[in-house]
Design a protein around this motif. Structure first.
Motif, PDB file in Angstrom:
ATOM      1  N   LYS A 111       0.826  -1.200   0.000  1.00  0.00           N
ATOM      2  CA  LYS A 111       0.000   0.000   0.000  1.00  0.00           C
ATOM      3  C   LYS A 111       0.865   1.257   0.000  1.00  0.00           C
ATOM      4  O   LYS A 111       1.804   1.387   0.771  1.00  0.00           O
ATOM      5  CB  LYS A 111      -0.923   0.005   1.216  1.00  0.00           C
ATOM      6  N   ALA A 112       0.557   2.184  -0.901  1.00  0.00           N
ATOM      7  CA  ALA A 112       1.344   3.419  -1.020  1.00  0.00           C
ATOM      8  C   ALA A 112       1.103   4.322   0.188  1.00  0.00           C
ATOM      9  O   ALA A 112       0.062   4.264   0.843  1.00  0.00           O
ATOM     10  CB  ALA A 112       0.990   4.144  -2.308  1.00  0.00           C
ATOM     11  N   TRP A 113       2.066   5.191   0.462  1.00  0.00           N
ATOM     12  CA  TRP A 113       1.938   6.104   1.585  1.00  0.00           C
ATOM     13  C   TRP A 113       1.097   7.312   1.177  1.00  0.00           C
ATOM     14  O   TRP A 113       1.003   7.663   0.006  1.00  0.00           O
ATOM     15  CB  TRP A 113       3.309   6.549   2.071  1.00  0.00           C
ATOM     16  N   HIS A 147       3.084   1.403   8.253  1.00  0.00           N
ATOM     17  CA  HIS A 147       4.049   2.248   7.549  1.00  0.00           C
ATOM     18  C   HIS A 147       5.010   2.923   8.524  1.00  0.00           C
ATOM     19  O   HIS A 147       6.219   3.004   8.270  1.00  0.00           O
ATOM     20  CB  HIS A 147       3.323   3.309   6.731  1.00  0.00           C
ATOM     21  N   ALA A 151       7.284   0.843  -1.621  1.00  0.00           N
ATOM     22  CA  ALA A 151       6.288   1.896  -1.826  1.00  0.00           C
ATOM     23  C   ALA A 151       6.511   3.053  -0.871  1.00  0.00           C
ATOM     24  O   ALA A 151       6.000   4.155  -1.076  1.00  0.00           O
ATOM     25  CB  ALA A 151       4.877   1.323  -1.653  1.00  0.00           C
TER      26      ALA A 151
END
Length: 599
Positions: free
Chosen positions: A227-229, A382, A414
């Motif tokens: 999952k992207a930040w 994250h 990511a």
């Protein structure tokens, strides 16, 4: 059997010199070092987990807390006994610092017992609850394999040092299954003055180690992140980086104080008992401190936040938000202490692993607290990952290693931008406040060297007065008559003379110009003057143990190009000149900074 093995090694060495270029041979040996390093890392992890499983299988229910109380003591005492009785003829030192010390002193040779003693002692320490990591022992074992092969094949200092670094890279790569981080660790920490061609052997060694380790022990540390930040959380990453950077400063100072405390305890068994009992109490209260601690971080990354209290005496509070935050804060603080206690009281392990765990805890506490306070909506996983990078970067002064290690072990590419930002800030803060990494600071305290940022000092420290001493200056006794030594003075190739007494103690100096003027001016030599009449008293001199940095400081302060050298009894030994010092310095600079390979 040893003679037969030596015969085959000599034969192989002769064959490769005829059929292989030196660069090709280095690449092949680097691959071999990588394979052996991957094997060592796999054996180390497997053995440690076997020890942990064996002792923990009996720890069930409430009994586990009693096991936690005495297991660390058993691990530390067993480690101390092993070192005491099985490594009696050699010095045993744990961690990365001894490797750095060897490299800086131009002695890239490690005792061969490190290939197995690091594995055994760290498995005993960490497997029985010592709060340390396995990466430093893996690096030490791999580096020893590299330097041993270098010596067997008669390689020079630069090539042996390169293989040492290949072994270190293989240790990190095999331990974390992170080949890029292994290579970068070798460049940032072990070879900070590396030349570009050295990258190829490091790449080969690190990659081969990762493959071998993956084949033998395929258990990834953490889950993959895809999952992207969120860009809107950028400033949260910046704030967290600042907080994490200052905590790494605290980590460093705490580590020094605890090492100093245990360093004052001379009895190794008493030291192990105090450390073991202290660890036992801490682990009984905070079970997450047991061993490496990666499993607890994985559970947090999975979103199982209450697991932190699940195996503790405070399990009934595991669903209380404030209890989770407080307990995580205490675990973070105590983990910092527990790691230093483990390594200071006789245990073997590394600070690499604890740095990763501490960083993960920092990321969890920050993001979870922000979410619970309603200040934002942060992805906890994250922040755990970037926390790992921040901690490694700050503690070890290895920002690139922090970035790629965190990305590789979690698949978190990511997050590459937040990883870079957080690692850079944490490194900048720690470097600005402390100046030195946790490895090099210990060496500085011991007076062994200064870090690469002051490379001139390191090079000068390796130059001893005896290395540049010139003893061909003419020497005269103060009672000698000048005219009797006329021919010796005139034919001298030196313009400076040492004047000594009957016991060879240095009284002063005389210059060629001064003596020639006296010789050709009869009025100056009435009554048969002696050298004592023309002796110039000394304002500065050094002895054979004076550090070279101090010698140069005296020369610069007094604007001198030479200094007389005496021993501890003030007896004359010779002169040391600035030209000789600079020549030796250039030789060492070429040796250290020269190309490791020419591809």
């Amino acid at each position: 059997m040893f003679e037969k093995l030596l015969y085959h090694i000599v034969a192989l060495n002769l064959w490769r010199k005829k059929h292989l270029s030196q660069n090709t041979f280095i690449i092949i040996v680097a691959a071999l070092v990588g394979a052996l390093g991957g094997l060592v890392s796999s054996v180390l992890k497997k053995l440690t987990h076997l020890v942990a499983h064996a002792v923990q299988s009996e720890a069930v229910g409430q009994n586990k807390f009693y096991f936690y109380l005495f297991l660390p003591t058993l691990g530390l005492v067993t480690t101390v006994l092993y070192v005491r009785f099985f490594i009696r003829k050699h010095q045993f030192r744990s961690g990365i610092a001894p490797i750095l010390e060897k490299i800086r002193k131009g002695k890239s040779r490690l005792d061969i017992h490190n290939t197995y003693s690091q594995i055994i002692t760290s498995a005993l320490t960490v497997g029985m609850g010592g709060s340390a990591g396995l990466e430093s022992p893996a690096v030490s074992s791999g580096a020893t394999l590299g330097t041993t092969l270098g010596r067997l094949f008669g390689l020079n200092y630069r090539e042996t040092t390169l293989l040492l670094a290949c072994g270190g890279a293989a240790g990190i790569s095999g331990a974390f299954d992170s080949p890029i981080a292994g290579m970068i660790f070798a460049i940032e920490v072990l070879l900070p003055t590396f030349s570009l061609p050295a990258v190829t052997p490091l790449l080969i060694s690190s990659a081969v180690a990762s493959v071998v380790s993956h084949l033998l022990y395929n258990q990834p540390l953490f889950v993959n992140i895809s999952k992207a930040w969120a860009m809107q959380n950028f400033w949260y990453y910046v704030v967290f980086a600042v907080l994490a950077g200052f905590y790494t400063v605290y980590y460093g100072y705490t580590n020094e104080r605890i090492h100093k405390f245990f360093g004052n305890i001379k009895n190794i068994y008493l030291k192990a008992l105090i450390g073991g009992i202290s660890l036992g109490v801490l682990i009984a209260l905070f079970p997450a401190l047991y061993g490496e601690g990666y499993m607890n971080i994985q559970k947090l990354m999975d979103g199982n936040f209450s697991s932190l209290l699940g195996d503790s005496l405070f399990v009934k509070y595991q669903n209380v938000t404030w209890a989770i935050v407080v307990y995580a804060l205490l675990t973070l603080w105590i983990k910092t202490i527990a790691c230093a206690v483990t390594l200071s009281s006789g245990g073997n392990g590394g600070m690499f692993g604890p740095s990763v765990v501490i960083g993960g805890l920092m990321g969890f506490i920050f993001s979870y607290s922000v979410n619970q306070l309603g200040w934002g909506h942060l992805n906890v996983t994250h922040f755990i990952v970037v926390g790992m990078a921040a901690s490694v970067s700050g503690v070890m002064h290895a920002p690139l290693t922090g970035v790629f290690l965190s990305a590789e072990i979690t698949g978190g590419y990511a997050l590459i931008v937040p990883l870079m930002v957080v690692s850079g800030i944490a490194y900048f803060i720690n470097k600005g406040v402390r100046g030195y990494s946790i490895y090099t600071k210990n060496l500085l305290v011991e007076g062994d060297f200064q870090v690469t940022a002051n490379r001139d000092f390191n090079l000068l420290k390796g130059i001893k007065v005896k290395h540049v001493l010139e003893d061909d200056f003419p020497v005269f006794k103060s009672s000698d008559i000048i005219l009797d030594q006329k021919s010796k003075i005139i034919l001298s190739k030196r313009s400076l003379f040492a004047i000594v007494d009957e016991d060879n103690r240095l009284l002063g100096i005389a210059t060629l110009e001064q003596l020639l003027e006296a010789i050709y001016n009869p009025e100056e030599l009435v009554n048969n003057h002696t050298f004592g009449d023309f002796t110039q008293p000394l304002s500065e001199w050094v002895n054979d143990r004076t550090p070279m940095a101090e010698v140069l400081e005296i020369m610069d302060r007094q604007n001198l190009i030479y200094l007389p050298v005496v021993n501890q009894e003030q007896k004359y030994l010779g002169f040391i000149t600035k030209q000789a010092i600079f020549n030796k310095y250039r030789q060492r600079l070429i040796k250290q900074s020269g190309q490791y390979m020419t591809l």
